[in-house]
Design a protein around this motif. Structure first.
Motif, PDB file in Angstrom:
ATOM      1  N   ASP A 114       5.744   5.068  -5.986  1.00  0.00           N
ATOM      2  CA  ASP A 114       4.877   5.914  -5.172  1.00  0.00           C
ATOM      3  C   ASP A 114       3.679   5.124  -4.671  1.00  0.00           C
ATOM      4  OD1 ASP A 114       6.521   8.061  -5.563  1.00  0.00           O
ATOM      5  OD2 ASP A 114       5.354   8.925  -7.204  1.00  0.00           O
ATOM      6  N   VAL A 115       3.053   4.360  -5.578  1.00  0.00           N
ATOM      7  CA  VAL A 115       1.891   3.553  -5.201  1.00  0.00           C
ATOM      8  C   VAL A 115       2.285   2.522  -4.157  1.00  0.00           C
ATOM      9  CG1 VAL A 115       0.209   1.864  -6.030  1.00  0.00           C
ATOM     10  CG2 VAL A 115       0.688   3.913  -7.383  1.00  0.00           C
ATOM     11  N   SER A 116       3.442   1.875  -4.339  1.00  0.00           N
ATOM     12  CA  SER A 116       3.903   0.858  -3.392  1.00  0.00           C
ATOM     13  C   SER A 116       4.136   1.455  -2.008  1.00  0.00           C
ATOM     14  CB  SER A 116       5.192   0.205  -3.902  1.00  0.00           C
ATOM     15  OG  SER A 116       4.965  -0.472  -5.121  1.00  0.00           O
ATOM     16  N   ALA A 117       4.707   2.676  -1.966  1.00  0.00           N
ATOM     17  CA  ALA A 117       4.961   3.316  -0.679  1.00  0.00           C
ATOM     18  C   ALA A 117       3.665   3.626   0.047  1.00  0.00           C
ATOM     19  CB  ALA A 117       5.770   4.597  -0.883  1.00  0.00           C
ATOM     20  N   VAL A 118       2.660   4.104  -0.677  1.00  0.00           N
ATOM     21  CA  VAL A 118       1.368   4.410  -0.066  1.00  0.00           C
ATOM     22  C   VAL A 118       0.703   3.136   0.438  1.00  0.00           C
ATOM     23  CG1 VAL A 118      -0.952   5.276  -0.502  1.00  0.00           C
ATOM     24  CG2 VAL A 118       1.011   6.526  -1.376  1.00  0.00           C
ATOM     25  N   LEU A 119       0.741   2.073  -0.384  1.00  0.00           N
ATOM     26  CA  LEU A 119       0.139   0.810   0.032  1.00  0.00           C
ATOM     27  C   LEU A 119       0.844   0.231   1.246  1.00  0.00           C
ATOM     28  CD1 LEU A 119      -0.526  -0.905  -3.425  1.00  0.00           C
ATOM     29  CD2 LEU A 119      -2.215   0.084  -1.864  1.00  0.00           C
ATOM     30  N   LEU A 120       2.170   0.333   1.276  1.00  0.00           N
ATOM     31  CA  LEU A 120       2.914  -0.163   2.429  1.00  0.00           C
ATOM     32  C   LEU A 120       2.530   0.610   3.683  1.00  0.00           C
ATOM     33  CD1 LEU A 120       5.041  -1.937   3.725  1.00  0.00           C
ATOM     34  CD2 LEU A 120       6.797  -0.346   2.910  1.00  0.00           C
ATOM     35  N   GLY A 121       2.382   1.937   3.557  1.00  0.00           N
ATOM     36  CA  GLY A 121       1.950   2.733   4.698  1.00  0.00           C
ATOM     37  C   GLY A 121       0.585   2.313   5.197  1.00  0.00           C
ATOM     38  N   GLN A 122      -0.332   2.024   4.267  1.00  0.00           N
ATOM     39  CA  GLN A 122      -1.674   1.589   4.657  1.00  0.00           C
ATOM     40  C   GLN A 122      -1.630   0.241   5.365  1.00  0.00           C
ATOM     41  OE1 GLN A 122      -3.730   1.714   0.908  1.00  0.00           O
ATOM     42  NE2 GLN A 122      -4.169   3.913   1.051  1.00  0.00           N
ATOM     43  N   LEU A 123      -0.768  -0.644   4.901  1.00  0.00           N
ATOM     44  CA  LEU A 123      -0.632  -1.953   5.545  1.00  0.00           C
ATOM     45  C   LEU A 123      -0.078  -1.813   6.960  1.00  0.00           C
ATOM     46  CD1 LEU A 123       0.766  -4.097   2.590  1.00  0.00           C
ATOM     47  CD2 LEU A 123      -1.477  -4.320   3.662  1.00  0.00           C
ATOM     48  N   LEU A 124       0.948  -0.978   7.120  1.00  0.00           N
ATOM     49  CA  LEU A 124       1.533  -0.785   8.446  1.00  0.00           C
ATOM     50  C   LEU A 124       0.543  -0.141   9.404  1.00  0.00           C
ATOM     51  CD1 LEU A 124       5.128   0.388   7.445  1.00  0.00           C
ATOM     52  CD2 LEU A 124       4.478  -1.796   8.484  1.00  0.00           C
ATOM     53  N   ASP A 125      -0.382   0.644   8.869  1.00  0.00           N
ATOM     54  CA  ASP A 125      -1.403   1.258   9.724  1.00  0.00           C
ATOM     55  C   ASP A 125      -2.372   0.225  10.282  1.00  0.00           C
ATOM     56  OD1 ASP A 125      -0.531   3.847   9.723  1.00  0.00           O
ATOM     57  OD2 ASP A 125      -1.831   4.513   8.080  1.00  0.00           O
ATOM     58  N   GLN A 126      -2.404  -0.982   9.718  1.00  0.00           N
ATOM     59  CA  GLN A 126      -3.285  -2.026  10.227  1.00  0.00           C
ATOM     60  C   GLN A 126      -2.704  -2.730  11.448  1.00  0.00           C
ATOM     61  OE1 GLN A 126      -6.424  -2.483   8.922  1.00  0.00           O
ATOM     62  NE2 GLN A 126      -5.780  -0.639   7.827  1.00  0.00           N
ATOM     63  N   LEU A 127      -1.417  -2.517  11.716  1.00  0.00           N
ATOM     64  CA  LEU A 127      -0.787  -3.173  12.862  1.00  0.00           C
ATOM     65  C   LEU A 127      -1.251  -2.543  14.167  1.00  0.00           C
ATOM     66  CD1 LEU A 127       2.892  -3.573  11.603  1.00  0.00           C
ATOM     67  CD2 LEU A 127       1.073  -5.286  11.609  1.00  0.00           C
ATOM     68  N   LEU A 128      -1.376  -3.385  15.184  1.00  0.00           N
ATOM     69  CA  LEU A 128      -1.781  -2.919  16.506  1.00  0.00           C
ATOM     70  C   LEU A 128      -0.587  -2.562  17.378  1.00  0.00           C
ATOM     71  CD1 LEU A 128      -4.631  -5.502  17.094  1.00  0.00           C
ATOM     72  CD2 LEU A 128      -4.914  -3.058  16.714  1.00  0.00           C
ATOM     73  N   ILE A 129       0.603  -2.649  16.827  1.00  0.00           N
ATOM     74  CA  ILE A 129       1.799  -2.192  17.528  1.00  0.00           C
ATOM     75  C   ILE A 129       2.332  -0.963  16.796  1.00  0.00           C
ATOM     76  CG2 ILE A 129       2.435  -4.460  18.418  1.00  0.00           C
ATOM     77  CD1 ILE A 129       4.490  -4.650  16.160  1.00  0.00           C
ATOM     78  N   GLY A 130       3.035  -0.097  17.528  1.00  0.00           N
ATOM     79  CA  GLY A 130       3.597   1.081  16.905  1.00  0.00           C
ATOM     80  C   GLY A 130       4.842   0.724  16.113  1.00  0.00           C
ATOM     81  N   VAL A 131       4.984   1.331  14.937  1.00  0.00           N
ATOM     82  CA  VAL A 131       6.162   1.124  14.098  1.00  0.00           C
ATOM     83  C   VAL A 131       6.722   2.495  13.721  1.00  0.00           C
ATOM     84  CG1 VAL A 131       7.103   0.166  11.968  1.00  0.00           C
ATOM     85  CG2 VAL A 131       5.231  -1.010  13.141  1.00  0.00           C
TER      86      VAL A 131
END
Length: 223
Positions: free
Chosen positions: A26-43
């Motif tokens: 669960d923690v890994s999924a949340v952290l991964l989501g936060q990391l992807l939110d730092q991208l300037l391209i849409g995923v």
């Protein structure tokens, strides 16, 4: 809860059996989501029925604008019926490539017209099959007019530039002419040319176009 809580489950691996392992997942999924939110391209992660399973912050902004791509009750939609068919066909083909484990054909590209195509360039979508995730396709969305400034600190670190060289390099990468860069940095055009010569030496490039391409490739699309 994360801003895209309905889609975070798409980032999970199969649920571990032990309680502590489930917590770590669960923690890994949340952290991964936060990391992807730092991208300037849409995923985006979409399933075989073109339904949205995950969207990072930039993708949610694009979808909310309804300008070329949106989420409808029956899945992802483009601005026209014809474009929607092309979008869903690309998703289906990528899924087939995934099922056949054909890495050579896993990535596909599609341009989607905007709501007012005369005013803005089309969105560029890249479709990538996800090994080990049957029925899931990653879509990377680039908005051409969203030019993201190159980080002066990052290119200074990578190429060993002085602060003034890094400032000039960042302006060149943002599309400014050398004469304009000199004015913006309050330096003479001759001084700017001297800095440009040093940039060529430190990046091992021999033209301004090659220099700009190298700078844009080096600094990643993150916030």
């Amino acid at each position: 809860m994360p801003a895209n809580a309905p889609y975070v489950d798409a980032l999970h691996t199969p649920a571990p059996s032990r309680t502590e392992d489930r917590h770590d997942a669960d923690v890994s999924a949340v952290l991964l989501g936060q990391l992807l939110d730092q991208l300037l391209i849409g995923v985006i992660l979409a399933d075989a029925d073109s339904r949205l399973r995950y969207a990072n912050r930039e993708a949610r902004r694009i979808l909310a604008s309804h300008d070329g791509l949106a989420e409808g009750p029956d899945g992802l939609r483009a601005s026209t019926a014809a474009s929607t068919r092309r979008l869903r066909h690309a998703l289906a083909l990528t899924g087939l490539a995934q099922a056949s484990d054909d890495g050579a054909s896993a990535a596909r590209y599609l341009s989607l017209p905007r709501s007012d195509p005369s005013m803005r360039a089309p969105l560029l979508l890249t479709f990538s099959a996800l090994p080990g995730s049957p029925g899931r396709t990653a879509i990377f969305i680039d908005v051409p007019e969203h030019r993201h400034p190159v980080s002066r600190g990052a290119i200074a670190e990578v190429f060993g530039l002085t602060p003034r060289e890094a400032a000039l390099a960042a302006l060149l990468a943002d599309g400014h002419e050398l004469r304009d860069c000199a004015g913006l940095l309050a330096m003479g055009e001759g001084t700017a040319r001297n800095h440009l010569k040093h940039l060529f030496e430190k990046t091992m490039k021999h033209s301004q176009g090659a220099l700009v391409a190298q700078l844009c490739r080096t600094v990643g699309p993150y916030r």
